[in-house]
Design a protein around this motif. Structure first.
Motif, PDB file in Angstrom:
ATOM      1  N   GLU A 340      38.903  37.521  43.024  1.00 27.41           N
ATOM      2  CA  GLU A 340      38.108  38.600  42.434  1.00 27.41           C
ATOM      3  C   GLU A 340      37.814  39.749  43.402  1.00 27.41           C
ATOM      4  OE1 GLU A 340      37.675  35.291  39.596  1.00 27.41           O
ATOM      5  OE2 GLU A 340      37.635  35.442  41.782  1.00 27.41           O
ATOM      6  N   ARG A 344      39.036  43.450  42.419  1.00 26.45           N
ATOM      7  CA  ARG A 344      38.122  44.581  42.289  1.00 26.45           C
ATOM      8  C   ARG A 344      38.566  45.737  43.181  1.00 26.45           C
ATOM      9  NH1 ARG A 344      31.529  44.641  43.454  1.00 26.45           N
ATOM     10  NH2 ARG A 344      31.323  46.911  43.369  1.00 26.45           N
ATOM     11  N   ALA A 382      36.274  42.893  36.848  1.00 26.51           N
ATOM     12  CA  ALA A 382      36.524  43.727  38.029  1.00 26.51           C
ATOM     13  C   ALA A 382      36.402  45.207  37.688  1.00 26.51           C
ATOM     14  CB  ALA A 382      37.907  43.407  38.590  1.00 26.51           C
ATOM     15  N   ALA A 386      33.852  47.763  39.394  1.00 22.51           N
ATOM     16  CA  ALA A 386      34.361  48.932  40.113  1.00 22.51           C
ATOM     17  C   ALA A 386      33.732  50.223  39.586  1.00 22.51           C
ATOM     18  CB  ALA A 386      35.883  49.004  39.985  1.00 22.51           C
TER      19      ALA A 386
END
Length: 389
Positions: A340, A344, A382, A386
């Motif tokens: 992850e 991301r 993600a 972000a």
């Protein structure tokens, strides 16, 4: 009935009385006596593993038994993997069956016409005595865990094969329910599907995806480059296996007289010490600022490898531009749990290349239907993280 007879699909005096080992089966496994106070371990691979007989299946189906039925617990368990387009015959279970998808998308259909598509992590309960069949979609493989009950020593009653027309009608219903991708371009859709399936190691589905990509005009060199791009994120074994699949696909198509677009050749690797300088510029451009931090202070060598090799050699090879490569990277990382933080970071880089939120949401949807809902959910999470940062 012996397991050898079961594997061959040999008929009995009353075929409908077969007890098959999984989704569909288990009869030849008898309850094994155990001490009441003891637990029993079934080591991986200790139970029967065989191909589903053509009498009861269409296409390639692999059955891995996990545990047999017991007197005190009259149900068995197995993993069943269906190649793209494979399916069972019509059948019913006298004591019902749970089907839990562990990879891909499954479809199941009842005699009255109920059609259910279910994905990784989702479960369908089929009650006792319900005529049904189940299998995979035409363009991707599927694995489900089945827990099948037994009643009076019987766990399945087999019936006639599912016709091609019945299968295609069910697929059409499921396909009509899938969302249409409007923002992500066709080339990116093909590259992302290939990347996700290659990262998942699903060679049979990958072969179909490669054929569709070539039919759509994606070049051989673009596909080569996509699969080479896999090795920094998925490892050499998956990259090499996927390239082998592409090589086989290209040979078959050449033998059939198809003339696929070859495409541009990659650029030569940067000479001498220029790779790190080039990679540093690419890394800074993608991230949006020079990369530093406690991790790279702790292990500076890893950033040297990132700059010199990943961004300097791999990203700078040409054939695919930086936006193409970020689409690939997001698709590849989404397949792997526990990546992850990297996912991301690459969502951020994808946005920096000019990809939009709706394009990445399309990518999530595409990956979900290619390899499973968990991968799509990782992209969604993600992307949300972000956009908040």
């Amino acid at each position: 009935m012996s397991i050898d007879e079961l594997k061959k699909g040999e008929s009995m005096s009353s075929p409908s009385r077969w007890s098959f080992a999984i989704a569909l089966a288990v009869a030849s496994f008898t309850s094994q006596a155990t001490e009441p106070q003891s637990q029993r371990l079934y080591p991986e691979g200790s139970q029967q593993h065989f191909s589903g007989p053509a009498t009861y299946f269409t296409g390639q189906v692999d059955v891995q038994m996990l545990f047999p039925s017991q007197d005190a617990a009259p149900y068995s368990g197995a993993y069943v993997t269906f190649a793209p387009g494979a399916r069972t015959a019509w059948h019913q279970h006298p004591a019902g069956q749970h089907m839990i998808v562990t990879k891909g998308t499954a479809i199941t259909v009842t005699r009255p016409g109920q059609v259910i598509a279910f994905h990784e992590g989702e479960t369908v309960w089929c009650p006792e005595g319900v005529d049904h069949w189940h299998g995979s979609m035409p363009d991707s493989s599927m694995t489900h865990l089945v827990i099948t009950g037994s009643r009076e020593g019987q766990n399945v009653v087999w019936k006639e094969q599912v016709s091609d027309a019945q299968y295609q009608a069910a697929v059409k219903t499921v396909t009509a329910e899938q969302p249409t991708l409007k923002a992500l371009g066709a080339t990116h859709q093909h590259l992302a599907t290939v990347a996700a399936l290659a990262a998942a190691g699903d060679q049979s589905s990958l072969s179909l995806a490669l054929n569709r990509a070539l039919d759509a005009g994606v070049s051989v060199n673009q596909l080569k480059e996509a699969l080479i791009h896999l090795y920094p994120y998925g490892g050499f074994p998956k990259s090499l296996n996927a390239l082998g699949t592409l090589m086989s696909v290209v040979k078959v198509r050449q033998s059939a007289g198809k003339q696929d677009k070859v495409g541009d050749a990659p650029k030569p690797l940067p000479a001498g010490d220029t790779a790190q300088a080039l990679g540093t510029r690419v890394q800074t451009e993608l991230v949006g600022h020079p990369v530093s931090g406690p991790l790279f202070d702790f292990a500076p060598g890893i950033n040297t490898f990132l700059q010199k090799h990943l961004f300097g050699d791999v990203f700078a090879r040409g054939v695919l531009d930086h936006q193409d490569r970020e689409v690939l990277t997001v698709a590849m990382l989404s397949v792997s749990p526990e990546t992850e933080p990297q996912l991301r970071a690459h969502i951020g880089m994808a946005l920096n290349t000019g990809l939009k939120r709706d394009q990445l949401q399309d990518l999530s949807t595409l990956v979900q239907y290619s390899v499973g809902s968990a991968a799509g959910q990782r992209i969604d999470s993600a992307l949300k993280a972000a956009l908040k940062s």
